[in-house]
Design a protein around this motif. Structure first.
Motif, PDB file in Angstrom:
ATOM      1  N   ASN A 167     -17.199  -3.494  11.933  1.00  0.00           N
ATOM      2  CA  ASN A 167     -16.840  -4.201  10.703  1.00  0.00           C
ATOM      3  C   ASN A 167     -17.228  -5.679  10.807  1.00  0.00           C
ATOM      4  OD1 ASN A 167     -15.777  -5.246   8.349  1.00  0.00           O
ATOM      5  ND2 ASN A 167     -13.933  -3.996   8.433  1.00  0.00           N
ATOM      6  N   GLY A 197     -10.978  -0.489  10.889  1.00  0.00           N
ATOM      7  CA  GLY A 197     -11.213   0.719  10.096  1.00  0.00           C
ATOM      8  C   GLY A 197     -12.065   1.731  10.808  1.00  0.00           C
ATOM      9  N   ASP A 254     -18.381   3.604  16.962  1.00  0.00           N
ATOM     10  CA  ASP A 254     -17.363   2.688  16.452  1.00  0.00           C
ATOM     11  C   ASP A 254     -17.081   1.518  17.401  1.00  0.00           C
ATOM     12  OD1 ASP A 254     -16.279   4.807  18.054  1.00  0.00           O
ATOM     13  OD2 ASP A 254     -14.271   4.181  17.477  1.00  0.00           O
TER      14      ASP A 254
END
Length: 83
Positions: free
Chosen positions: A36, A11, A62
């Protein structure tokens, strides 16, 4: 040593992925660009994997968001190129 790469959609940004590089015989796993954390821990536990290190390809948020938590939880070193 038979290895396979497992791609995990984690995600965040449009197409953000983390990867596991898994030794099929020993279940040792290198975690690449962790994000995540909850999903990655679930995959590690379900697969019976043994984390051995974390590899970061570059330092965008990320790609590093899960580093601290996973490194502490599994007591593994973290690697990134010095540049």
């Amino acid at each position: 040593m038979p290895l396979f790469v497992k791609q995990l959609a984690v995600g965040g940004y449009d197409r953000n992925f983390s990867y596991f590089v898994v030794n099929e015989e020993t279940k040792e796993v290198a975690i690449v660009d962790p994000d995540n954390v909850e999903l990655l821990i679930e995959e590690i536990e379900q697969g019976g994997y043994i984390p051995v290190f974390i590899l970061i390809t570059h330092s965008h948020l990320d790609h590093i968001r899960g580093v601290d938590e996973l490194a502490v939880k599994y007591n593994v070193p973290v690697y990134i190129h010095k540049n």
